[in-house]
Write an enzyme that holds these catalytic residues in place. Structure first.
Site, short mmCIF file in Angstrom:
data_model
loop_
_atom_site.label_atom_id
_atom_site.label_comp_id
_atom_site.label_asym_id
_atom_site.label_seq_id
_atom_site.Cartn_x
_atom_site.Cartn_y
_atom_site.Cartn_z
CG HIS A 328 -1.58 1.17 1.48
ND1 HIS A 328 -2.66 1.58 0.33
CD2 HIS A 328 -1.72 2.01 2.33
CE1 HIS A 328 -3.30 2.62 0.69
NE2 HIS A 328 -2.79 3.01 2.05
CG ASN A 329 -0.04 5.02 0.36
OD1 ASN A 329 -0.85 5.01 -0.42
ND2 ASN A 329 -0.35 5.37 1.63
CD GLU A 358 -2.39 2.48 -3.11
OE1 GLU A 358 -3.58 3.15 -3.21
OE2 GLU A 358 -1.66 2.61 -2.44
CG ASP A 360 -2.14 6.50 -4.48
OD1 ASP A 360 -2.41 5.29 -5.11
OD2 ASP A 360 -2.00 7.07 -3.53
CG HIS A 375 -0.96 10.05 0.09
ND1 HIS A 375 -1.86 10.87 0.38
CD2 HIS A 375 -1.28 8.85 0.33
CE1 HIS A 375 -2.87 10.10 1.27
NE2 HIS A 375 -2.40 8.87 1.23
CD GLU A 409 -6.24 6.46 -4.25
OE1 GLU A 409 -5.94 7.53 -3.91
OE2 GLU A 409 -6.12 5.59 -3.35
CE LYS A 461 -6.65 -3.95 -7.16
NZ LYS A 461 -6.62 -4.63 -5.77
CE LYS A 463 -15.80 2.49 -9.06
NZ LYS A 463 -16.20 1.75 -7.82
#
Length: 517
Positions: A328-329, A358, A360, A375, A409, A461, A463
């Site tokens: 994560h991050n 991940e 972002d 971030h 993200e 992955k 949205k």
């Protein structure tokens, strides 16, 4: 009868690495650089270390279990050093260079640069070193093997004349012990013991080091155990006492007695014969305190199932059936608020075995408007998206062929999302999984493909749009009629409105993050 357990942690070291080769070596810090020509580099037969020495210089060593990667290329930032290297090695300097990355964590990485005689040698050493690093078994070797490793390390840290300095030996035991004690123990063993003395390598055998270790770090816990077994009445353990100890204390009572039989006299005598150094005790089928220590410090007493350290699971189940080693991050090298983002973090976590990272993604600024990773709204530094994709390509399958998942993200506008897709397609190439596998259609209720069918594939992955919008825009795109309209961009550096409800922030995160599964 309980069988003898054999733990094969050794990966054969390529012959070229055992024989060694002469390289030029250089390192570069913030304010200084070092150049050492004519270093003989070698790897020991156990694959513990890569070590080197040049004429008139002290030897040095890197522990291979701390090496995260061996990268092709690498040039100095110092223009004078670069010119010096180019003058000696010519235009093929980059092709002949390797960078050895090592460290005890993911952030404080040391870079050791070497220049090989030619490009073929550089490639052979890169491939050879990558084969023997990331040896998960070696991190679980027994205490005795670790002692041998420490002893070998001291043998490589020699002075310019090839002798082992006493002060280097003293530093090995410095934690919690005074140097005076080390010098006294060396003297008791008949070895040079002055602070500025040196020891002949031939005199500093493993048995001498083993004795030195037990003098400085006595195993009082095993002394107490020995007294319990013998009830304080003897200097040795007889075979009946040893069998009772093995079955009542050492053996896990939960084990099946058919698959894991109880110890008997034959097996107990085998252990005594293997680990007892006294011939008299061996002949009498007895175990001295030294023999007990050697047995307890062997691979036969590992706290984990050593045969489970390799891939032993069924990797043919649907992907959703597995726990996936995830990050994560990933880009952050420190705290989440005001932290530093680093491309190197992606390399390090993948080399450590992570399979899901991940990203972002935010709109970049400036004339080129390159997408960035950071971030958002947390005053963190940013890195370029495309630099991360290059790093992922180079390190994704160094330590494992099983698939990688890039968890986006996505805060980018449509124009910059097009850049994201373009970079992934062009840089990752055939590594990128762009369509569903023929045997595993992406349909409701259909199982996902297994890891074994996705080897050396990178998946994204992200949205998705609503099905009807996605279908319409995809059709327009195929017809060449899709037009990206001007839209409001989201600013990663914008401050968070303190009056905005936490629920609204959570909804924004959920909208940007990909769905799980």
């Amino acid at each position: 009868m309980t069988k003898k357990f054999e733990f094969n942690w050794h990966i054969p070291v390529p012959e070229q690495l055992l024989q060694g080769c002469v390289f030029d070596r250089w390192t570069e810090e913030k304010d200084s650089s070092e150049f050492e020509p004519g270093c003989l580099f070698k790897v020991d037969e156990n694959g513990f270390f890569i070590y080197w020495k040049s004429d008139g210089k002290e030897g040095d060593v890197i522990e291979l279990c701390q090496v995260s990667d061996i990268r092709a290329g690498g040039l100095p930032k110092d223009s004078r050093l670069t010119q010096q290297l180019v003058n000696k090695h010519g235009d093929q300097l980059e092709e002949k260079s390797l960078t050895i990355c090592s460290g005890t964590d993911y952030i404080n990485i040391n870079y050791q640069h070497v220049i090989c005689p030619d490009g073929a040698t550089a490639k052979a050493w890169q491939e050879g070193l990558r084969k023997i690093t990331h040896n998960n078994k070696m991190n679980n070797v027994c205490p005795r093997t670790n002692l041998m490793k420490h002893w070998m390390r001291l043998g490589f840290l020699v002075d310019p004349k090839g002798k082992v300095p006493v002060k280097v030996v003293a530093r090995t035991f410095a934690s919690g012990k005074t140097e005076k004690l080390v010098y006294q123990c060396l003297s008791d063993l008949g070895l040079p013991s002055g602070k500025n003395d040196v020891i002949e390598p031939a005199d500093f055998t493993f048995e001498k080091f083993y004795e030195l270790y037990h003098k400085i770090c006595p195993r009082n816990d095993i002394e107490e155990l020995f007294q319990q077994i013998t009830q304080g009445k003897a200097e040795t353990i007889n075979v009946d006492q040893f069998i009772n100890f093995l079955n009542e204390k050492q053996r896990d009572p939960r084990l099946n007695e058919i698959l894991y039989p109880l110890y008997d006299e034959k097996r107990a005598v085998e252990i005594i014969t293997t680990y007892e150094q006294s011939e008299e005790a061996r002949n009498e089928k007895k175990l001295t305190k030294d023999g007990l220590i050697r047995y307890l410090m062997s691979d036969e007493n590992a706290p984990v199932f050593l045969d489970r350290l390799e891939f032993y699971m069924d990797m043919d189940q649907p992907l959703a059936h597995y726990y996936i080693n995830s990050s994560h991050n990933t880009y952050l090298s420190g705290r989440q608020f005001g932290g530093k983002s680093s491309v190197e973090m992606y390399r390090q976590v993948l080399l450590a075995g992570c399979r899901c990272v991940e990203l972002d993604c935010w709109d970049g600024k400036g004339e080129d408007e390159e997408p960035i990773i950071t971030h958002g709204k947390a005053m963190c530094t940013d890195i370029l998206f495309k630099d991360v994709i290059y790093a992922l390509r180079d390190t994704a399958f160094v330590t494992s062929d099983y698939p990688i998942i890039l968890s986006f993200e996505n805060h980018c506008c449509k124009t910059q999302q097009h850049k994201l897709a373009k970079y992934c397609d062009e840089i990752l190439g055939d590594l990128l999984l762009k369509e569903s596998l023929p045997d595993y259609p992406l349909e409701p209720g259909a199982p996902l493909p297994p890891p074994s069918a996705l080897k050396r594939k990178i998946m994204i992955k992200n949205k998705r749009l609503k099905p009807e919008v996605e279908k319409q825009e995809l059709e327009l795109f195929r017809q060449g009629q899709f037009v990206i309209e001007d839209e409001e961009k989201e600013d990663a550096t914008a401050a968070v409105d303190p009056n905005k409800k936490l629920e609204e922030l959570a909804q924004q995160e959920a909208a940007a993050a990909p769905e799980a599964g």
